[in-house]
Design an enzyme around this catalytic site. Structure first.
Site, mmCIF file in Angstrom:
data_model
loop_
_atom_site.group_PDB
_atom_site.id
_atom_site.type_symbol
_atom_site.label_atom_id
_atom_site.label_comp_id
_atom_site.label_asym_id
_atom_site.label_seq_id
_atom_site.Cartn_x
_atom_site.Cartn_y
_atom_site.Cartn_z
ATOM 1 N N HIS A 62 0.827 -1.203 0.000
ATOM 2 C CA HIS A 62 0.000 0.000 0.000
ATOM 3 C C HIS A 62 0.860 1.250 0.000
ATOM 4 O O HIS A 62 1.953 1.266 0.568
ATOM 5 C CB HIS A 62 -0.898 0.041 1.236
ATOM 6 N N TYR A 131 0.599 1.682 13.914
ATOM 7 C CA TYR A 131 1.092 2.679 12.983
ATOM 8 C C TYR A 131 0.840 4.073 13.555
ATOM 9 O O TYR A 131 -0.238 4.334 14.066
ATOM 10 C CB TYR A 131 0.303 2.669 11.669
#
Length: 176
Positions: A62, A131
């Site tokens: 991604h 994240y």
């Protein structure tokens, strides 16, 4: 905590020093001063996210269009094989990828600057990946590249047990 450079320009590893005793351990997982010393604005991170994956699950590759997205990634539980691909056309390491193991033993953090593709595979029965991201998510800017693209030739360590329909439908890597 110390910081190591990698083979991809701008990608950094933040390696903490866990302190173990009879109770378990304690470790610092982020230090704004150390981040700033390495050119990362700690105030730029505006969103924290977490994913949980079963062993063999693959997420990625991604990225984000536009000005990209910086991430600070760590594995809070279990272990993952984490891959970064340099997708910045003007970079000296454009098209190169590097594989990192992130786990709950070393607590290493991976700083991924804007312009990269990112993916990982869970190596343990359960893997939680955290994240810190510097931009709000905008699905119109999502980029996906096929995890098994032959040009990238990423060596995933386990057979892929599950992958999203979106990731299966991702396009090929097409360096210009």
């Amino acid at each position: 905590m110390h910081v190591r450079t990698t083979s991809i320009d701008g990608v950094l590893l933040f390696v903490p020093t866990p302190h173990h005793d009879s109770r378990g351990l304690f470790t610092r997982t982020f230090d704004a001063t150390i981040a700033a010393e390495h050119g990362i604005d700690p105030n730029s991170f505006i969103q924290d996210s977490q994913s949980r994956s079963k062993q063999g699950v693959l997420r990625g590759l991604h990225g984000r269009s536009g000005r990209g997205e910086a991430k600070l990634v760590r594995c809070a539980h279990g272990a993952v094989s984490d891959v970064v691909v340099d997708a910045r056309p003007d970079s000296p390491t454009f098209g190169h990828h590097e594989v990192f193991q992130l786990d709950d033993e070393t607590f290493t953090h991976l700083y991924i600057p804007p312009g990269m593709l990112h993916g990982f595979q869970a190596l343990t029965p359960i893997a939680d990946v955290c994240y810190r991201i510097d931009r709000p998510h905008d699905p119109r800017e999502d980029i996906a590249v096929r995890y098994d693209d032959p040009t990238l030739a990423i060596d995933w360590p386990l057979p892929v047990t599950e992958i999203s329909a979106r990731d299966l439908a991702a396009g090929p890597w097409q360096p210009s």
